[in-house]
Design an enzyme around this catalytic site. Structure first.
Site, short mmCIF file in Angstrom:
data_model
loop_
_atom_site.label_atom_id
_atom_site.label_comp_id
_atom_site.label_asym_id
_atom_site.label_seq_id
_atom_site.Cartn_x
_atom_site.Cartn_y
_atom_site.Cartn_z
CG ASP A 13 37.08 42.06 16.75
OD1 ASP A 13 37.44 41.31 18.01
OD2 ASP A 13 37.45 41.30 15.94
CE LYS A 37 39.61 38.97 35.05
NZ LYS A 37 39.04 39.96 35.70
CG HIS A 47 37.75 42.67 44.35
ND1 HIS A 47 36.76 43.13 42.96
CD2 HIS A 47 38.31 43.90 43.87
CE1 HIS A 47 37.84 42.82 41.54
NE2 HIS A 47 38.08 43.49 42.46
CD GLU A 62 35.91 42.10 37.08
OE1 GLU A 62 36.43 41.52 36.19
OE2 GLU A 62 36.94 42.08 38.05
#
Ligand code: NDP
Length: 426
Positions: free
Chosen positions: A278, A262, A377, A80
């Site tokens: 993991d 998030k 962004h 990202e």
């Protein structure tokens, strides 16, 4: 550490040179990064099933990450755009405010055995408590090497869950040392199953590790001078207040909490991936922790001290991260990550990762309550579109500046502008 300044503007060779001069990587791992050598097929084929290839992602580093007075060069693996830039931005600001401080509250994993159809529950509960020492001994006999390493089963608790079917749940707590411990726990739990069935007269439904690692909590904190939020005093105060409100909003509204968290995991997952751990296990535990009050909430807390003009951030998470076991020893890039991190212990790595989560949240909230996140962004999005449109490395900067000059842009516009640029250069 001056060489790290403007790291993002350097070419790959220059970045690798800075790393080489800092003497962080041993020769083998430096050559591995330098030659972009990744997991080979044979190893991959032995790791999981039905392998037909390997899959790559960008591997970045973030310098100047100060945690408990130690400076880290943090490896991050993410697809990202803007995650690494945001972490670097936050790391720099928080370093100037003294860095992060952390507390590792404990480091034990929890496993559970669910028993049902028990004829006499209170006698079963009594039996289990009475035989606790024997059960712990039995668990340790099932995995003696962890005991030799200084860890092992250390406690056992019980709980009766009443419902349509009553479950007597036995929770086993294990010090797994440098490992995450899923296989260690599962081996121990399976060894207890039969004995518990015998003593309780019930049936065991399952015996499995819990990813809700509430005995492996880590807290990261930071204090940021208002003056680092903006050169303008009034604007800095406004940003501080809005960040406090943003953390309150994420506690009150699950729609916001989901996105808030998030953002935290943008950073956490990137380091967890780079360290070969993991990430599903870390995510599962953290999201359950976010819902511990009964409603899903934002995980960070931001408060302001108006007297000494500091913004205070805090993040607590279950962080059962490992430096040994699983696939950690198999992936060569993971070995380079551990070199870059100067071979941390599991507790140090856990502290760093929770700090990265707090840093990521700081950067996201600061952007959201001031400039908005789209400005940064969109520039990175324009870069991705330029690459997708087929721009060569030397064409990317011009194409990005043409795209960002537009009100909105998409792939077809990027292709059109690229065609135009090439025509002009003929
Ligand atoms: P392993 O099964 O790999 O066990 C840990 C290994 O690390 C052991 O071989 C141990 O050696 C070795 N080791 C070396 N040094 C140390 C040390 N200092 N401290 C501790 N161990 C050391 O891994 P885990 O039991 O940690 O399980 C993790 C794996 O399980 C992950 O791959 C995860 O994806 C997977 N998993 C996860 C589940 C979940 O999250 N719910 C469920 C099932 C699997 P020795 O044996 O000699 O002591």
């Amino acid at each position: 550490m001056n060489n790290w300044s403007g790291f993002y503007k350097k070419t790959r060779d220059e970045r690798l040179n800075v790393i080489k001069e800092a003497n962080i990587l041993d020769n083998e791992h430096f050559n591995l990064l330098n030659n972009n050598k990744i997991l080979d097929f044979e190893t991959a084929n032995n790791m999981v099933e039905n392998v037909v290839g390997t899959f790559s992602l960008p591997f970045s580093v973030v310098p100047n990450f100060v945690v408990d007075k130690k400076s880290y060069l943090v490896p991050m693996v993410t697809e990202e755009p803007s995650v690494v830039a945001a972490a670097s931005f936050a790391a720099k600001i928080i370093k100037r405010s003294g860095g992060f401080t952390t507390t590792v509250h404990n480091r034990q994993m929890i496993g559970q055995i669910a028993l049902y159809d028990i004829p006499d529950v209170s006698s079963a509960l009594h039996q289990i408590q009475e035989k606790k020492a024997n059960l712990l001994e039995l668990a340790n006999q099932a995995y003696p090497s962890i005991v030799k390493r200084g860890g092992g089963a250390c406690d056992l608790r019980t709980e009766l869950l009443k419902g349509e079917t009553d479950f007597l749940v036995v929770y086993l707590l294990v010090d797994t040392q440098e490992a995450m411990g899923a296989n260690i726990l599962n081996t121990m739990l399976e060894a207890l199953k039969e004995q518990l069935e015998l003593w309780t007269g019930g049936e065991s439904l399952m015996a499995i590790l819990s990813n809700y690692a509430t005995e492996a909590l880590v807290t990261a904190s930071c204090e940021i001078d208002f003056r680092l939020l903006s050169r303008d005093k009034t604007e800095a105060e406004k940003i501080a207040r809005k960040m406090v409100l943003a953390s309150q909003f994420a506690k009150a509204d699950p729609y916001r909490a989901s996105t808030h968290n998030k953002g935290i995991f943008n950073g956490i997952d990137a380091v967890v991936l780079a360290s070969g751990n993991d990430w599903r296990a870390i995510e599962a535990g953290a999201h359950t922790y976010a819902a511990r009050s009964g409603s899903y909430q934002g995980l960070t807390s931001w408060t302001a001290n108006w007297t000494n003009r500091k913004l205070q951030g805090q993040l607590t998470l279950p962080m059962p991260i490992a430096t040994k076991g699983g696939s950690i020893g198999l992936n060569p890039t993971v070995a380079a990550s551990f070199d870059l991190l100067n071979q941390p212990t599991a507790k140090e790595l856990a502290s760093l990762i929770v700090s990265v989560g707090l840093a990521q949240n700081f950067a996201a909230l600061k952007a959201l309550v001031s400039t908005g996140i789209q400005a940064g962004h969109m520039k990175l999005q324009a870069k991705s579109l330029a690459l997708l449109a087929g721009a060569q490395e030397q064409e990317v900067p011009l194409l990005v500046s043409r795209l960002t000059a537009e009100k909105s842009f998409n792939l077809s516009l990027a292709q059109e502008i690229l065609k135009d640029l090439r025509k002009k250069n003929q």
